[in-house]
Scaffold this active site. Structure first.
Site, PDB file in Angstrom:
ATOM      1  N   ARG A  88      -9.807  15.186  -2.434  1.00  0.00           N
ATOM      2  CA  ARG A  88     -10.104  15.003  -3.682  1.00  0.00           C
ATOM      3  C   ARG A  88     -11.553  14.943  -3.894  1.00  0.00           C
ATOM      4  O   ARG A  88     -11.806  15.464  -5.138  1.00  0.00           O
ATOM      5  CB  ARG A  88      -9.639  13.294  -3.996  1.00  0.00           C
ATOM      6  N   TYR A  89     -12.247  14.437  -2.967  1.00  0.00           N
ATOM      7  CA  TYR A  89     -13.842  14.316  -3.717  1.00  0.00           C
ATOM      8  C   TYR A  89     -14.474  15.569  -2.601  1.00  0.00           C
ATOM      9  O   TYR A  89     -13.831  15.782  -1.642  1.00  0.00           O
ATOM     10  CB  TYR A  89     -14.375  13.124  -2.972  1.00  0.00           C
ATOM     11  N   ARG A  92     -15.614  14.626   1.385  1.00  0.00           N
ATOM     12  CA  ARG A  92     -14.827  13.978   2.391  1.00  0.00           C
ATOM     13  C   ARG A  92     -13.181  14.368   2.027  1.00  0.00           C
ATOM     14  O   ARG A  92     -12.776  14.546   1.097  1.00  0.00           O
ATOM     15  CB  ARG A  92     -14.922  12.604   2.349  1.00  0.00           C
ATOM     16  N   CYS A 101       4.022   2.810   9.815  1.00  0.00           N
ATOM     17  CA  CYS A 101       3.041   1.615   9.736  1.00  0.00           C
ATOM     18  C   CYS A 101       3.531   0.675  10.597  1.00  0.00           C
ATOM     19  O   CYS A 101       4.928   0.526  10.553  1.00  0.00           O
ATOM     20  CB  CYS A 101       2.987   0.949   8.126  1.00  0.00           C
ATOM     21  N   CYS A 105       4.128  -3.203   3.331  1.00  0.00           N
ATOM     22  CA  CYS A 105       3.629  -4.087   2.184  1.00  0.00           C
ATOM     23  C   CYS A 105       4.542  -3.471   1.059  1.00  0.00           C
ATOM     24  O   CYS A 105       4.654  -2.370   0.408  1.00  0.00           O
ATOM     25  CB  CYS A 105       2.165  -3.617   1.980  1.00  0.00           C
ATOM     26  N   CYS A 108       2.797  -1.172  -1.643  1.00  0.00           N
ATOM     27  CA  CYS A 108       2.134   0.071  -1.090  1.00  0.00           C
ATOM     28  C   CYS A 108       2.177   1.045  -2.161  1.00  0.00           C
ATOM     29  O   CYS A 108       3.179   1.592  -2.779  1.00  0.00           O
ATOM     30  CB  CYS A 108       3.077   0.337   0.223  1.00  0.00           C
ATOM     31  N   ARG A 110       1.770   4.152  -1.604  1.00  0.00           N
ATOM     32  CA  ARG A 110       2.197   5.260  -0.859  1.00  0.00           C
ATOM     33  C   ARG A 110       3.800   4.862  -0.375  1.00  0.00           C
ATOM     34  O   ARG A 110       4.249   5.413   0.555  1.00  0.00           O
ATOM     35  CB  ARG A 110       1.623   5.785   0.449  1.00  0.00           C
ATOM     36  N   ASP A 271      -2.334  -0.344  -7.811  1.00  0.00           N
ATOM     37  CA  ASP A 271      -1.847   0.915  -8.077  1.00  0.00           C
ATOM     38  C   ASP A 271      -0.556   0.968  -8.788  1.00  0.00           C
ATOM     39  O   ASP A 271       0.136  -0.035  -8.524  1.00  0.00           O
ATOM     40  CB  ASP A 271      -1.909   1.787  -7.122  1.00  0.00           C
ATOM     41  N   ASP A 308      -8.159   3.246  -8.777  1.00  0.00           N
ATOM     42  CA  ASP A 308      -7.979   4.468  -8.598  1.00  0.00           C
ATOM     43  C   ASP A 308      -7.108   5.078  -9.852  1.00  0.00           C
ATOM     44  O   ASP A 308      -6.010   4.601 -10.376  1.00  0.00           O
ATOM     45  CB  ASP A 308      -6.951   4.876  -7.424  1.00  0.00           C
ATOM     46  N   LYS A 315     -11.437   7.117  -7.702  1.00  0.00           N
ATOM     47  CA  LYS A 315     -11.691   5.838  -7.928  1.00  0.00           C
ATOM     48  C   LYS A 315     -12.859   5.673  -8.620  1.00  0.00           C
ATOM     49  O   LYS A 315     -13.984   6.448  -8.628  1.00  0.00           O
ATOM     50  CB  LYS A 315     -12.112   5.174  -6.684  1.00  0.00           C
TER      51      LYS A 315
HETATM   52  S1  SF4 Z   1      -0.427  -0.558   2.180  1.00  0.00           S
HETATM   53 FE1  SF4 Z   1       1.481   0.948   2.727  1.00  0.00          FE
HETATM   54  S2  SF4 Z   1       0.241   2.316   4.223  1.00  0.00           S
HETATM   55 FE2  SF4 Z   1      -1.057   0.591   4.226  1.00  0.00          FE
HETATM   56  S3  SF4 Z   1      -0.214  -0.851   5.812  1.00  0.00           S
HETATM   57 FE3  SF4 Z   1       1.149  -1.340   3.985  1.00  0.00          FE
HETATM   58  S4  SF4 Z   1       2.707  -0.078   3.901  1.00  0.00           S
HETATM   59 FE4  SF4 Z   1       1.478   0.789   5.244  1.00  0.00          FE
END
Ligand code: SF4
Length: 355
Positions: A88-89, A92, A101, A105, A108, A110, A271, A308, A315
């Site tokens: 994206r940048y 990097r 994971c 979360c 999340c 993603r 997000d 973001d 960002k």
């Molecule tokens: S935010 Fe998403 S990618 Fe990061 S640890 Fe939690 S579930 Fe996994």
């Protein structure tokens, strides 16, 4: 180590009411669920607003998808030239080494890509193609290992990736984004720490942590193992309603991080991931919190509050802003606000007298 892997297990453990089990199973069928024992132990089952539970116990609000939410809220796919890479940048790339994971979360960004049954993991062939992409782009100065969570990999697998990156001359800096030191601190073994490092190039670790309670004695010891091995540590925190959206909690988190030799780096605005509205604050709340931190805490404790931009535009820092620019009589004036909210003139630069 035990990990709770279904909403039913959460209910049986007393972390969610049994009568909500069918609804929570519906959430679990839609989004990945896992809660390792070290985090489960932090939850107070008698507190309906427990800030750890809010982050990890499924909530039926996750099934409400807002029209402004998106499966790919920060536009990873748009900037993915080959599988596993997000470029994206200019200087990097992200290298997504796994889709797994240690903990999932509820907010999340993603969430449509991580966990069992979502995107497939990066095969050895796809990893080699991703490394070829990095080799072919001399402008790539930094590689950020992310996922999923790179620290769920075995030391052998992680070492081979880090070593391959270490051999690319133009890549000067490596960074690992992880939640493992708080979710499963025992995984941060001396062997895994050695696998993170490569000769003559720094590996930074950015720890995702949202509440001071997550930094248990075991989590602190895991971070200390990395810091003692010479790995610089940064933090990333997601601003979450009912978790860390008070000056007291956020301030305490930033202080504890610094005490653990972890430099607060980013405070992320939540997000627009599907089914996460109940955990998002508004930007004005985030700015007020940042003002509170700026006024009370050491400069070491200041993260940058970032958003973001949806669609993958990167960002941007979102304030608060402390300086205003005005023009009068052809001169540019600045008014700057101090940490108590008092406003001060900053003298205009007099070009006629400048040498
Ligand atoms: S935010 Fe998403 S990618 Fe990061 S640890 Fe939690 S579930 Fe996994």
């Amino acid at each position: 180590m035990t990990t709770l892997r279904t909403p039913t297990q959460f209910c049986e453990r007393g972390l969610a009411p049994l009568e909500r089990r069918p609804l929570l199973e519906a959430v679990g069928a839609r989004y990945a669920v896992a809660l390792p024992e070290p985090l489960a132990q932090l939850i107070d089952p008698n507190d309906p607003d427990d800030p750890i539970a809010r982050q990890f116990i499924p909530n039926t609000a996750e099934l409400d998808h807002g029209s402004d939410e998106s499966a790919d809220p920060i536009g990873d796919d748009t900037f993915s030239p080959v599988e596993g890479i997000v470029h994206r940048y200019p200087d990097r790339v992200l290298l997504k080494v796994t889709h797994v994971c240690a903990v999932y979360c509820r907010f999340c960004f993603r969430r449509e890509m991580v966990g069992p049954g979502k995107t497939k993991g990066l095969s050895s062939e796809a990893l080699e193609s991703a490394l070829d992409y990095i080799r072919a782009h001399p402008e790539i100065w930094e590689v950020i290992l992310t996922g999923g969570d790179p620290l769920v990999l075995s030391p052998r697998r992680l070492r081979s990736i880090i070593k391959a990156l270490g051999k690319i001359d133009h890549v000067k800096v490596l960074r690992i984004h992880t939640r493992v030191p708080v979710a499963d601190p025992a995984r941060i073994t001396p062997e895994l720490v050695r696998a993170m490092k490569v000769k003559a190039k720094p590996t930074y670790v950015a720890l995702h942590v949202n509440h001071p309670r997550e930094l248990t004695a075991l989590a602190r010891a895991a971070c200390a193992r990395m810091a003692d091995a010479g790995i610089p540590l940064l933090s990333q925190t997601v601003l979450l309603a009912g978790v860390n959206d008070t000056p007291e909690v956020l301030g305490e988190l930033m202080r504890v991080l610094v005490e653990c030799r972890i430099k607060p780096y980013y405070l992320h605005h939540g997000d627009l991931a599907p089914g996460t509205a109940h955990l998002r604050t508004d930007i004005a709340t985030g700015q007020e919190l940042m003002r509170g931190i700026r006024g009370r805490l050491s400069g070491l404790c200041q993260p940058t509050y970032v958003l973001d931009i949806p669609g993958g535009h990167g960002k941007s820092p979102v304030g608060p802003n402390y300086i205003e620019r005005t023009v009068s009589n052809g001169n540019t004036h600045f008014i700057v606000e101090d940490f108590n909210g008092r406003r001060h003139d900053y003298p205009p630069r007099n070009l006629a007298n400048a040498e």
